[in-house]
Write an enzyme that holds these catalytic residues in place. Sequence first.
Site, PDB file in Angstrom:
ATOM      1  N   HIS A   1      54.814  43.153  38.778  1.00 34.46           N
ATOM      2  CA  HIS A   1      55.053  42.067  39.017  1.00 34.46           C
ATOM      3  C   HIS A   1      55.112  40.531  37.221  1.00 34.46           C
ATOM      4  O   HIS A   1      55.667  40.342  36.746  1.00 34.46           O
ATOM      5  CB  HIS A   1      54.057  41.086  39.388  1.00 34.46           C
ATOM      6  CG  HIS A   1      54.355  39.305  39.735  1.00 34.46           C
ATOM      7  ND1 HIS A   1      55.526  38.592  40.551  1.00 34.46           N
ATOM      8  CD2 HIS A   1      53.880  38.407  39.252  1.00 34.46           C
ATOM      9  CE1 HIS A   1      54.755  37.547  40.722  1.00 34.46           C
ATOM     10  NE2 HIS A   1      55.016  36.944  39.954  1.00 34.46           N
ATOM     11  N   GLU A   2      53.652  41.335  36.932  1.00 30.91           N
ATOM     12  CA  GLU A   2      53.891  40.691  35.303  1.00 30.91           C
ATOM     13  C   GLU A   2      53.863  41.241  34.030  1.00 30.91           C
ATOM     14  O   GLU A   2      54.515  40.268  33.544  1.00 30.91           O
ATOM     15  CB  GLU A   2      51.869  40.592  34.841  1.00 30.91           C
ATOM     16  CG  GLU A   2      50.958  39.363  36.301  1.00 30.91           C
ATOM     17  CD  GLU A   2      51.111  39.053  36.547  1.00 30.91           C
ATOM     18  OE1 GLU A   2      51.864  37.811  35.644  1.00 30.91           O
ATOM     19  OE2 GLU A   2      51.256  37.789  37.341  1.00 30.91           O
TER      20      GLU A   2
ATOM     21  N   HIS B   1      56.926  39.677  34.058  1.00 33.48           N
ATOM     22  CA  HIS B   1      56.749  37.733  33.578  1.00 33.48           C
ATOM     23  C   HIS B   1      56.493  38.727  32.161  1.00 33.48           C
ATOM     24  O   HIS B   1      57.573  38.058  30.934  1.00 33.48           O
ATOM     25  CB  HIS B   1      56.024  37.099  34.073  1.00 33.48           C
ATOM     26  CG  HIS B   1      55.601  36.612  35.022  1.00 33.48           C
ATOM     27  ND1 HIS B   1      56.622  36.163  35.160  1.00 33.48           N
ATOM     28  CD2 HIS B   1      55.372  36.193  35.761  1.00 33.48           C
ATOM     29  CE1 HIS B   1      56.171  35.218  36.385  1.00 33.48           C
ATOM     30  NE2 HIS B   1      55.358  36.170  36.799  1.00 33.48           N
TER      31      HIS B   1
ATOM     32  N   HIS C   1      60.309  38.963  30.295  1.00 34.72           N
ATOM     33  CA  HIS C   1      61.429  37.526  29.912  1.00 34.72           C
ATOM     34  C   HIS C   1      60.905  37.306  28.810  1.00 34.72           C
ATOM     35  O   HIS C   1      61.564  36.273  28.330  1.00 34.72           O
ATOM     36  CB  HIS C   1      60.630  36.522  31.220  1.00 34.72           C
ATOM     37  CG  HIS C   1      61.611  35.858  31.959  1.00 34.72           C
ATOM     38  ND1 HIS C   1      61.100  34.453  32.167  1.00 34.72           N
ATOM     39  CD2 HIS C   1      62.841  35.051  30.991  1.00 34.72           C
ATOM     40  CE1 HIS C   1      62.638  34.106  32.668  1.00 34.72           C
ATOM     41  NE2 HIS C   1      62.956  33.756  31.621  1.00 34.72           N
TER      42      HIS C   1
END
Length: 322
Positions: free
Chosen positions: A109-110, A113, A116
């Site tokens: 999940h991280e 990010h 991104h």
Amino acid sequence: VTNAVFDVSNKLYGLEYVKRDDIVGYHPDVNVYEVRKEEKLVAIFLHDNYARPFKSSGAWMSEFRTQNKNMPPGSDPIEAIPIVVNNNNFSKGSEDTLLSFDDGITLFHEMGHGHHGMLSDATYCTLASTNVLKDFVELPSQLMEHWLSEPVVLKKHAKHYQTGEIVPGDLIKRFKAAELFNEGFATCEYNACAMLDIALHSLSEYGDDFDLSKFEENYLKEQGMPQGIIMRHRPAHFLHLFATSSYASGYYVYQWAQVLDNDVFAAFEETGDVFDTETAERCRACIYSTGNTAAPEELFKKFRGRDPDVTYMLKNKGLTSQ
């Protein structure tokens, strides 16, 4: 698991992680990497994975420097390169650190990010990276979670930490069969939090005698909260809402992002290859690189050719009969 997330990152977006032991991090546990694509430096990535005294709880991505093309003449090109950090709070083992599957999901999940930030390609730093509407910011992270449970990833990276034995196919089948366990419960406890969040932030006034616990009790009763299910986060420790204004009245975005991420991942599945090169490039261009330079709905339509479809989320949660 770190090797798995780097491998998935490489297969999808061509990113290579070169560990730089000569660059000293802000703590001995922090690993520093050059992130390169086709030999070109695109980011500096710091992995801060372990819990320690005085470190904030939870998991999060942040940046020491955001990607930027709006540089003054004569600037060193390195100053335009993003410096991204992923923070986790795993318990560090004395020799090997073993993660639960949920911890693995957090790591992936991280990294979503992180992508991104590292794949950002905007002119202005204020519009780059994760500087997007909250409705959109959890799409890149939750999308990345999907690859951890893919058999092709598990068969390569899920190994016994001592013998190196690959996870048996039968165990993967049992694991996949159990994926929908408790999804109804989890959806209810999440939705209760999201709805109470909006209800609280819809109040125009709080009297001196306002009783938060009583408000919670009455609201859940009005909404018909099923007996035996409690809120995932009680208001008194609901940090997403009250630590900062960032997610205030916006906790629902995680569920909305599930509508988006399940739909986007379905585009990969429809090709027959979850690492399909063309789909990954379209994903990079439409989701990870654009920041806030275009409206989220326009970016999604550009990727998928239509508006989001809730069917994929409901199917993957086991909440539809089809």
